[in-house]
Design a protein around this motif. Structure first.
Motif, short mmCIF file in Angstrom:
data_model
loop_
_atom_site.label_atom_id
_atom_site.label_comp_id
_atom_site.label_asym_id
_atom_site.label_seq_id
_atom_site.Cartn_x
_atom_site.Cartn_y
_atom_site.Cartn_z
N GLU A 47 7.21 5.95 -9.06
CA GLU A 47 7.91 5.24 -8.50
C GLU A 47 7.40 3.82 -8.86
N ALA A 48 6.04 3.33 -8.38
CA ALA A 48 5.58 2.05 -8.67
C ALA A 48 5.89 2.06 -10.02
N LEU A 94 0.86 -1.06 0.44
CA LEU A 94 0.17 -0.20 -0.23
C LEU A 94 1.31 1.41 0.21
N VAL A 95 1.30 1.53 -1.34
CA VAL A 95 1.37 3.10 -1.53
C VAL A 95 0.93 4.23 -1.81
N GLY A 96 1.36 5.40 -1.79
CA GLY A 96 0.66 6.65 -0.90
C GLY A 96 2.01 8.63 -0.67
N THR A 97 1.09 9.35 -1.49
CA THR A 97 2.03 10.46 -0.94
C THR A 97 1.22 10.24 0.73
N VAL A 100 -1.88 2.00 -4.84
CA VAL A 100 -1.57 3.36 -5.01
C VAL A 100 -2.76 4.36 -5.02
N LEU A 101 -2.80 5.10 -3.61
CA LEU A 101 -3.94 5.48 -3.05
C LEU A 101 -3.43 7.03 -4.00
N GLN A 102 -4.59 7.79 -4.31
CA GLN A 102 -5.07 9.39 -5.06
C GLN A 102 -5.32 9.92 -4.80
N THR A 103 -5.35 10.82 -4.00
CA THR A 103 -6.41 12.23 -3.66
C THR A 103 -6.00 13.58 -4.08
N GLU A 104 -7.24 13.88 -4.12
CA GLU A 104 -7.76 14.45 -4.81
C GLU A 104 -6.96 16.10 -3.61
N THR A 105 -6.54 17.51 -4.68
CA THR A 105 -5.88 18.35 -4.01
C THR A 105 -6.13 18.99 -2.84
N GLU A 165 3.13 18.60 -3.58
CA GLU A 165 4.23 18.62 -4.88
C GLU A 165 3.81 17.38 -5.59
N CYS A 166 4.57 16.27 -4.79
CA CYS A 166 4.31 15.10 -4.16
C CYS A 166 3.54 14.18 -5.30
N GLU A 167 1.81 14.70 -4.46
CA GLU A 167 0.76 14.04 -5.04
C GLU A 167 0.51 14.30 -6.23
N ILE A 168 0.65 15.89 -6.55
CA ILE A 168 0.41 16.54 -8.13
C ILE A 168 1.28 16.23 -8.83
N MET A 169 2.31 15.57 -9.06
CA MET A 169 3.55 15.12 -9.45
C MET A 169 3.29 13.94 -9.86
N GLN A 170 2.94 13.23 -9.44
CA GLN A 170 1.95 11.72 -9.04
C GLN A 170 3.55 10.71 -9.13
#
Ligand code: DAT
Length: 173
Positions: A139-140, A16-19, A102-107, A129-134
């Motif tokens: 990396e995954a 389980l990965v993500g910002t 890979v978990l993603q969350t809106e800004t 920035e880490c989240e916005i730049m994916q």
């Protein structure tokens, strides 16, 4: 392959990965409560196995001795049955991993969560920035076969419940 080395044990590991702030710990706890997977947080594992180096003032965290940590992780994960949580996945590249979530969350919600956690200034900016730049997603893709990677939203309670269901279905296959 790992399955040939351990033919008696086909248990799966999920990474389980993500910002930071995308909801890894929250999801990991829910999953651990309803499946047989054991939650393994890489930072805690590193600490428990004396793999922490000196404190990095700039990054506001301890350095991790990865040369020491990686072989310990490889060994610990061999039997399967773990839900591995970390913000990045580079150190897990040589481990037995059967699914990378890979978990993603809106800004907007991510900003609110990080603010609520007390992040500000450079630390807040860097994580946004880490989240916005994916960065974590890239990396995954660079360390795992794309067939193993599921990119899932983590914005609200409904996403959380759906992600638990996704993992339960994966474990049943
Ligand atoms: P991480 O472990 O990725 O740093 P977390 O699990 O600590 O993230 O969650 C950060 C905050 O966001 C925490 O207050 C719980 C909340 N949260 C997590 N997942 C959520 C979701 N799907 N919907 C709404 N809030 C969520």
């Amino acid at each position: 392959s790992a399955s040939q080395l351990y033919p008696e044990n086909p248990k799966k590991n999920i990474l389980l990965v993500g910002t930071p702030g995308t909801g890894k710990t929250t999801l990991a706890k829910r999953i651990a409560a309803v499946t047989s997977l054991t939650h393994l947080e890489v930072g805690k594992f590193a600490e428990e196995h004396n793999c922490l180096g000196s404190y990095d003032e700039q990054l506001d965290c301890f350095e991790i001795e990865e040369e020491k940590l990686i072989p310990l992780l490889v060994n610990a994960l061999k039997p399967g049955g773990f839900l591995v949580e970390y913000h990045g996945c580079e150190w897990l590249a040589s481990c037995k991993i059967d699914l990378v979530l890979v978990l993603q969350t809106e800004t907007a919600p991510l900003y609110d969560r990080l603010k609520a956690r007390g992040y500000s200034g450079r630390k807040l900016e860097e994580n946004m920035e880490c989240e916005i730049m994916q960065i974590i997603l890239d990396e995954a893709y660079s360390f795992f076969d794309e067939k193993l990677i599921w990119v899932v939203p983590s914005n609200n309670e409904q996403d959380l419940e759906e992600n638990v269901e996704r993992v339960k279905r994966f474990l049943e296959t």
